[in-house]
Design a protein around this motif. Structure first.
Motif, PDB file in Angstrom:
ATOM      1  N   SER A  16       1.284  -1.399   0.201  1.00 22.50           N
ATOM      2  CA  SER A  16      -0.118   0.273   0.040  1.00 22.50           C
ATOM      3  C   SER A  16       1.601   1.236   0.320  1.00 22.50           C
ATOM      4  O   SER A  16       2.255   0.718   0.392  1.00 22.50           O
ATOM      5  N   LEU A  17       0.185   2.244  -0.340  1.00 29.96           N
ATOM      6  CA  LEU A  17       0.853   3.851  -0.399  1.00 29.96           C
ATOM      7  C   LEU A  17       1.975   3.609   1.158  1.00 29.96           C
ATOM      8  O   LEU A  17       2.715   4.322   0.957  1.00 29.96           O
ATOM      9  N   ASN A  18       0.523   3.655   2.571  1.00 34.65           N
ATOM     10  CA  ASN A  18       0.755   3.872   3.266  1.00 34.65           C
ATOM     11  C   ASN A  18       2.138   2.857   3.737  1.00 34.65           C
ATOM     12  O   ASN A  18       3.522   3.751   4.520  1.00 34.65           O
ATOM     13  N   GLU A  19       2.565   2.074   2.978  1.00 31.09           N
ATOM     14  CA  GLU A  19       3.716   0.976   3.650  1.00 31.09           C
ATOM     15  C   GLU A  19       4.896   1.374   2.926  1.00 31.09           C
ATOM     16  O   GLU A  19       6.114   1.439   3.242  1.00 31.09           O
ATOM     17  N   GLU A  26       8.677   2.932   4.345  1.00 32.74           N
ATOM     18  CA  GLU A  26       9.321   1.998   3.797  1.00 32.74           C
ATOM     19  C   GLU A  26      10.390   2.842   3.599  1.00 32.74           C
ATOM     20  O   GLU A  26      12.260   2.782   4.412  1.00 32.74           O
ATOM     21  N   VAL A  27      10.662   4.368   2.879  1.00 34.12           N
ATOM     22  CA  VAL A  27      11.461   5.233   2.280  1.00 34.12           C
ATOM     23  C   VAL A  27      11.713   5.943   3.713  1.00 34.12           C
ATOM     24  O   VAL A  27      12.417   6.343   3.850  1.00 34.12           O
ATOM     25  N   ILE A  28      11.132   6.520   4.554  1.00 33.19           N
ATOM     26  CA  ILE A  28      11.247   6.617   5.875  1.00 33.19           C
ATOM     27  C   ILE A  28      12.088   6.186   6.807  1.00 33.19           C
ATOM     28  O   ILE A  28      13.484   6.660   7.223  1.00 33.19           O
ATOM     29  N   LEU A  29      12.076   5.203   6.750  1.00 34.04           N
ATOM     30  CA  LEU A  29      13.093   3.598   7.322  1.00 34.04           C
ATOM     31  C   LEU A  29      14.403   3.780   6.694  1.00 34.04           C
ATOM     32  O   LEU A  29      15.395   3.902   7.321  1.00 34.04           O
ATOM     33  N   ASP A  30      14.119   3.716   5.621  1.00 34.18           N
ATOM     34  CA  ASP A  30      15.423   3.818   4.497  1.00 34.18           C
ATOM     35  C   ASP A  30      16.196   5.250   4.605  1.00 34.18           C
ATOM     36  O   ASP A  30      17.467   4.825   4.986  1.00 34.18           O
ATOM     37  N   HIS A  31      15.593   6.311   4.538  1.00 30.17           N
ATOM     38  CA  HIS A  31      16.580   7.666   5.415  1.00 30.17           C
ATOM     39  C   HIS A  31      17.354   6.898   6.866  1.00 30.17           C
ATOM     40  O   HIS A  31      18.289   8.232   6.729  1.00 30.17           O
ATOM     41  N   LEU A  72       8.184  16.171  -5.223  1.00 27.70           N
ATOM     42  CA  LEU A  72       9.068  16.372  -3.794  1.00 27.70           C
ATOM     43  C   LEU A  72      10.044  15.461  -3.691  1.00 27.70           C
ATOM     44  O   LEU A  72      10.287  14.637  -2.843  1.00 27.70           O
ATOM     45  N   GLY A  73       9.691  14.298  -4.288  1.00 28.97           N
ATOM     46  CA  GLY A  73      10.437  12.688  -4.489  1.00 28.97           C
ATOM     47  C   GLY A  73       9.928  11.686  -2.634  1.00 28.97           C
ATOM     48  O   GLY A  73       8.692  11.784  -3.094  1.00 28.97           O
ATOM     49  N   ASP A  74      10.883  11.640  -2.859  1.00 27.98           N
ATOM     50  CA  ASP A  74      11.246  10.886  -0.925  1.00 27.98           C
ATOM     51  C   ASP A  74      10.512  11.884  -0.131  1.00 27.98           C
ATOM     52  O   ASP A  74       9.529  11.497   0.514  1.00 27.98           O
ATOM     53  N   LEU A  75      10.712  12.970  -0.262  1.00 30.30           N
ATOM     54  CA  LEU A  75       9.722  13.671   1.154  1.00 30.30           C
ATOM     55  C   LEU A  75       7.988  13.577   0.810  1.00 30.30           C
ATOM     56  O   LEU A  75       7.557  13.399   2.118  1.00 30.30           O
ATOM     57  N   GLU A  76       8.301  13.267  -0.737  1.00 30.80           N
ATOM     58  CA  GLU A  76       6.921  12.738  -0.466  1.00 30.80           C
ATOM     59  C   GLU A  76       5.996  12.112   1.162  1.00 30.80           C
ATOM     60  O   GLU A  76       4.895  11.841   1.094  1.00 30.80           O
ATOM     61  N   ALA A  77       7.082  10.802   0.858  1.00 31.82           N
ATOM     62  CA  ALA A  77       6.221   9.753   2.162  1.00 31.82           C
ATOM     63  C   ALA A  77       6.399  11.049   3.048  1.00 31.82           C
ATOM     64  O   ALA A  77       4.991   9.648   3.779  1.00 31.82           O
ATOM     65  N   LEU A  78       6.378  11.961   3.657  1.00 33.99           N
ATOM     66  CA  LEU A  78       6.456  12.524   5.122  1.00 33.99           C
ATOM     67  C   LEU A  78       4.846  12.975   5.008  1.00 33.99           C
ATOM     68  O   LEU A  78       4.164  14.050   6.052  1.00 33.99           O
ATOM     69  N   GLN A  79       4.408  12.488   3.858  1.00 35.12           N
ATOM     70  CA  GLN A  79       2.799  13.710   4.205  1.00 35.12           C
ATOM     71  C   GLN A  79       1.795  12.395   4.995  1.00 35.12           C
ATOM     72  O   GLN A  79       0.725  13.381   5.631  1.00 35.12           O
ATOM     73  N   GLY A  80       2.426  11.524   5.100  1.00 29.20           N
ATOM     74  CA  GLY A  80       1.568  10.922   5.616  1.00 29.20           C
ATOM     75  C   GLY A  80       1.418  10.790   7.121  1.00 29.20           C
ATOM     76  O   GLY A  80       0.696  10.975   8.376  1.00 29.20           O
TER      77      GLY A  80
END
Ligand code: ZN
Length: 149
Positions: free
Chosen positions: A2-5, A9-14, A115-123
């Protein structure tokens, strides 16, 4: 996935492998930011070439959101001009403040799209306390850039 998952993953990777997690040689501007609510700390160092960020360091300790945001921010602003960075900051703020009820706006403007990876922070904006964690590196970056002027 899912998008949330995917976002998690992106957040944990950084968080696990933070980018630009090193000091900059003779930085033009340095700032330290703290988020006492969560215990996050971040130091941002910038070296400028004209008005372009030639090198950026983002070093800190704290929760996964704050440290991942610092890593993503550093990656996003490296090599960018002041004007491009101001635009990134604006887009980031828009992304972090749009309410769930504004879904229509999200779909048409898609502020995260550029925003690339930053998009992951919108959650994170579903959790107001954590927004301060995500904002911290950006506020500190603005202070480091001001100190460099
Ligand atoms: Zn935090």
């Amino acid at each position: 996935m899912s998008l949330n998952e995917l976002y998690r993953e992106v957040i944990l990777d950084h968080y696990r492998a933070p980018r630009h997690h090193q000091h900059v040689d003779s930085p033009d501007g340095t700032a330290e930011g703290k988020n006492p609510l969560c215990g996050d700390e971040v130091t941002i160092e910038v070296k400028l070439d004209g008005d372009v960020v030639a090198a950026v360091g983002a070093i800190g300790v704290g929760c996964s959101i704050s440290q991942a945001s610092a890593s993503m921010m550093a990656e996003a602003v490296d090599g960018k001009s002041r004007r491009q960075i101001d635009e990134l900051i604006r887009k980031f703020k828009v992304m972090m403040t749009i309410e769930e009820s504004d879904e229509q706006v999200v779909n048409t403007e898609r502020p995260g799209a550029a925003l690339g990876d930053l998009e992951a922070l919108q959650g994170v904006r579903k959790f107001p306390v954590r927004i301060k964690c995500a904002d911290l590196p950006w506020i500190t970056l603005e202070q480091a850039l001001e100190a460099a002027e």
